[in-house]
Design a protein around this motif. Sequence first.
Motif, short mmCIF file in Angstrom:
data_model
loop_
_atom_site.label_atom_id
_atom_site.label_comp_id
_atom_site.label_asym_id
_atom_site.label_seq_id
_atom_site.Cartn_x
_atom_site.Cartn_y
_atom_site.Cartn_z
N GLY A 19 14.95 -69.45 8.78
CA GLY A 19 16.19 -69.39 8.02
C GLY A 19 16.65 -70.78 7.61
N PHE A 20 17.71 -70.83 6.77
CA PHE A 20 18.48 -72.06 6.57
C PHE A 20 17.75 -73.09 5.72
CE2 PHE A 20 19.36 -76.13 9.19
CZ PHE A 20 20.59 -76.43 8.63
N GLN A 21 16.55 -72.76 5.20
CA GLN A 21 15.80 -73.79 4.50
C GLN A 21 15.16 -73.27 3.23
OE1 GLN A 21 11.69 -74.29 6.55
NE2 GLN A 21 13.17 -74.01 8.19
N GLY B 257 23.11 -75.50 4.46
CA GLY B 257 24.43 -75.68 5.08
C GLY B 257 24.48 -74.92 6.39
N ARG B 258 25.38 -75.35 7.29
CA ARG B 258 25.43 -74.77 8.62
C ARG B 258 25.59 -73.26 8.56
NH1 ARG B 258 25.80 -78.08 12.87
NH2 ARG B 258 24.68 -76.30 13.77
N GLY B 259 24.87 -72.57 9.42
CA GLY B 259 24.93 -71.11 9.43
C GLY B 259 24.14 -70.47 8.30
N GLY B 260 23.33 -71.27 7.60
CA GLY B 260 22.67 -70.80 6.39
C GLY B 260 21.60 -69.73 6.57
N SER B 261 21.19 -69.46 7.81
CA SER B 261 20.18 -68.42 8.01
C SER B 261 20.68 -67.04 7.57
CB SER B 261 19.76 -68.34 9.47
OG SER B 261 19.24 -69.57 9.89
N ASP B 262 21.99 -66.81 7.70
CA ASP B 262 22.56 -65.54 7.21
C ASP B 262 22.24 -65.39 5.72
OD1 ASP B 262 23.75 -65.33 9.68
OD2 ASP B 262 25.81 -65.61 8.97
N THR B 263 22.41 -66.50 4.99
CA THR B 263 22.19 -66.46 3.54
C THR B 263 20.72 -66.21 3.24
OG1 THR B 263 23.94 -68.12 3.44
CG2 THR B 263 22.76 -67.65 1.40
N THR C 201 20.04 -76.25 19.04
CA THR C 201 19.04 -77.21 18.53
C THR C 201 19.53 -78.00 17.32
OG1 THR C 201 17.27 -75.76 19.28
CG2 THR C 201 16.68 -77.40 17.64
N THR C 202 20.14 -77.33 16.37
CA THR C 202 20.57 -78.03 15.15
C THR C 202 21.56 -79.14 15.49
OG1 THR C 202 20.24 -75.97 13.95
CG2 THR C 202 21.46 -77.68 12.81
N ASP C 203 22.52 -78.82 16.36
CA ASP C 203 23.49 -79.85 16.76
C ASP C 203 22.80 -80.99 17.49
OD1 ASP C 203 26.22 -78.69 16.11
OD2 ASP C 203 25.29 -77.04 17.19
N VAL D 78 14.93 -66.13 11.36
CA VAL D 78 15.48 -66.72 12.60
C VAL D 78 16.21 -68.01 12.35
CG1 VAL D 78 14.24 -66.00 14.66
CG2 VAL D 78 13.15 -67.60 13.06
N SER D 79 17.18 -68.27 13.23
CA SER D 79 17.85 -69.57 13.30
C SER D 79 17.15 -70.41 14.35
CB SER D 79 19.31 -69.41 13.74
OG SER D 79 20.05 -68.71 12.80
N ALA D 80 17.55 -71.66 14.42
CA ALA D 80 17.02 -72.56 15.46
C ALA D 80 17.55 -72.12 16.83
CB ALA D 80 17.46 -73.98 15.16
N MET D 81 16.76 -72.40 17.87
CA MET D 81 17.12 -71.99 19.22
C MET D 81 18.44 -72.64 19.67
SD MET D 81 13.35 -72.49 20.94
CE MET D 81 13.85 -72.07 22.61
N GLY E 190 13.99 -77.24 13.45
CA GLY E 190 14.57 -76.31 14.44
C GLY E 190 14.12 -74.88 14.21
N GLU E 191 14.21 -74.43 12.98
CA GLU E 191 13.85 -73.05 12.63
C GLU E 191 12.33 -72.84 12.71
OE1 GLU E 191 16.64 -74.31 11.58
OE2 GLU E 191 18.03 -72.64 11.75
N ARG E 192 11.58 -73.91 12.48
CA ARG E 192 10.11 -73.76 12.57
C ARG E 192 9.67 -73.55 14.01
NH1 ARG E 192 7.33 -77.21 7.90
NH2 ARG E 192 8.95 -76.92 6.34
N1 ASP Z 1 20.40 -73.56 12.59
C1 ASP Z 1 21.30 -73.70 11.49
C2 ASP Z 1 22.70 -73.98 12.02
O1 ASP Z 1 22.95 -73.95 13.19
C3 ASP Z 1 21.31 -72.48 10.62
C4 ASP Z 1 21.81 -71.22 11.27
O2 ASP Z 1 22.00 -71.15 12.48
O3 ASP Z 1 22.03 -70.25 10.54
O4 ASP Z 1 23.56 -74.22 11.23
#
Ligand code: ASP
Length: 424
Positions: free
Chosen positions: A135-137, A150-156, A46-48, A40-43, A73-75
């Motif tokens: 994700g992302f961590q 890095g931003r969007g890292g949950s995909d990775t 949240t990250t912003d 999962v990503s943050a809700m 955020g992801e926790r």
């Molecule tokens: N929460 C992180 C972000 O917004 C990671 C992710 O969404 O994949 O960048």
Amino acid sequence: MALIVQKYGGSSVADADSIKRVAKRIAEAKRAGDDVVVVVSAMGDTTDELIDLAQQITPLPPQREMDILLTAGERISMSLLAMAISNLGVEAQSFTGQQAGVITDSVHGKARIIDVTPSRIQQAVDAGAVAIVAGFQGVTQHTNDVTTLGRGGSDTTAVALAAALQADVCEIYTDVDGVFTADPRIVPSARKIDRITYDEMLEMAASGAKVLVLRCVEYARRYGVPVHVRSSFSTHPGTLVTDAATEEGAPMEQPIIAGVAHDRSEAKITIVDVPDVPGKAARIFEVVAGSGVNLDMIVQNVSVASTGRTDISFTLPATDGAAATAALTRHQPDIGFTSLQYDDTIGKLSLIGAGMKSHPGVSARLFAALSDAGINIEMISTSEIRISVVTRADQLDDAVRAVHTAFDLDSADEQAVVYGGTGR
Ligand code: ASP
Ligand code: MG
């Protein structure tokens, strides 16, 4: 029985109701008999919001603390999601990146995964639970410091876990029905792509398509992880990112153009009046690289023979603009240029398609479409399967629509649906 890794983005778990909705989907997949690991990503945003909050404390937060902050955020989303799934009578356990065995290098803010040892996740799955992973961590190998990818890292995270667990597929759930021929937020007539190759998807992601982050696609290609990008708001089949060959071994049909990507996050630096002698470009890009900046397009103007001087322009992420400008200015005396111009009001459009290798006339058609729309081209770069142009930022949307139409990519019937997200 298959092992499926599912990843849900921030807009799919934006509030309690969304979390319950996603939990139902996960419980259904588990009840259908598959093993399920969820990232999962943050809700929502949240990250912003956490970044904004840190900015209110200090303009330059220590990167180590920033990473610990952002991983919170992801926790939050992972534990809430595990609760929601348990509520449906399906056992679920959540794990941090560290618990999941995501080992990274120590570059805070954009760490790279160097190994994934998911024995704890495998155990949970073997015991019949759904494992939910933040994700992302990750965590550094030697110092045990918490890092983010890095931003969007949950995909990775999702693809890396899928590779390590030898999952059958990695499903990336998002707020659109898949990968589209252009961003449906700009081109409502964009079409969903059913299948796309890793190479094309890499170019799309590198060119600004936000549906998957670049590193996730690199990882998927390296380990041959089939990625299914689909919506968490519908049950439509999405886009399969895979090899050029189909399962039957037959080559995949390759349309000339896969899609049009755009990027508004870059800036342009022009170094004016550089001495036109060997070694100057090398020196300039050494300096830029030394400041940790990844650049993109480079253009050197024809030198004015009588003066023996030339201009060099390049694009880079706008977020790296200050670092690159400072480094170049420090080296102005030894490089010997006259001035430096910084412009962050540019946009980049990229046309991507594996079929363009073997079809002449693609660039001519692209340039004609832009000229018909009255759009000036400032820079051009190409790869085997991509043509990119830089335009003014305020003309970028028009440029994307014009090019999308010129290559007959508009869909006649359905309008692309954007289900959620603030696009932030
Ligand atoms: N929460 C992180 C972000 O917004 C990671 C992710 O969404 O994949 O960048
Ligand atoms: Mg996010």
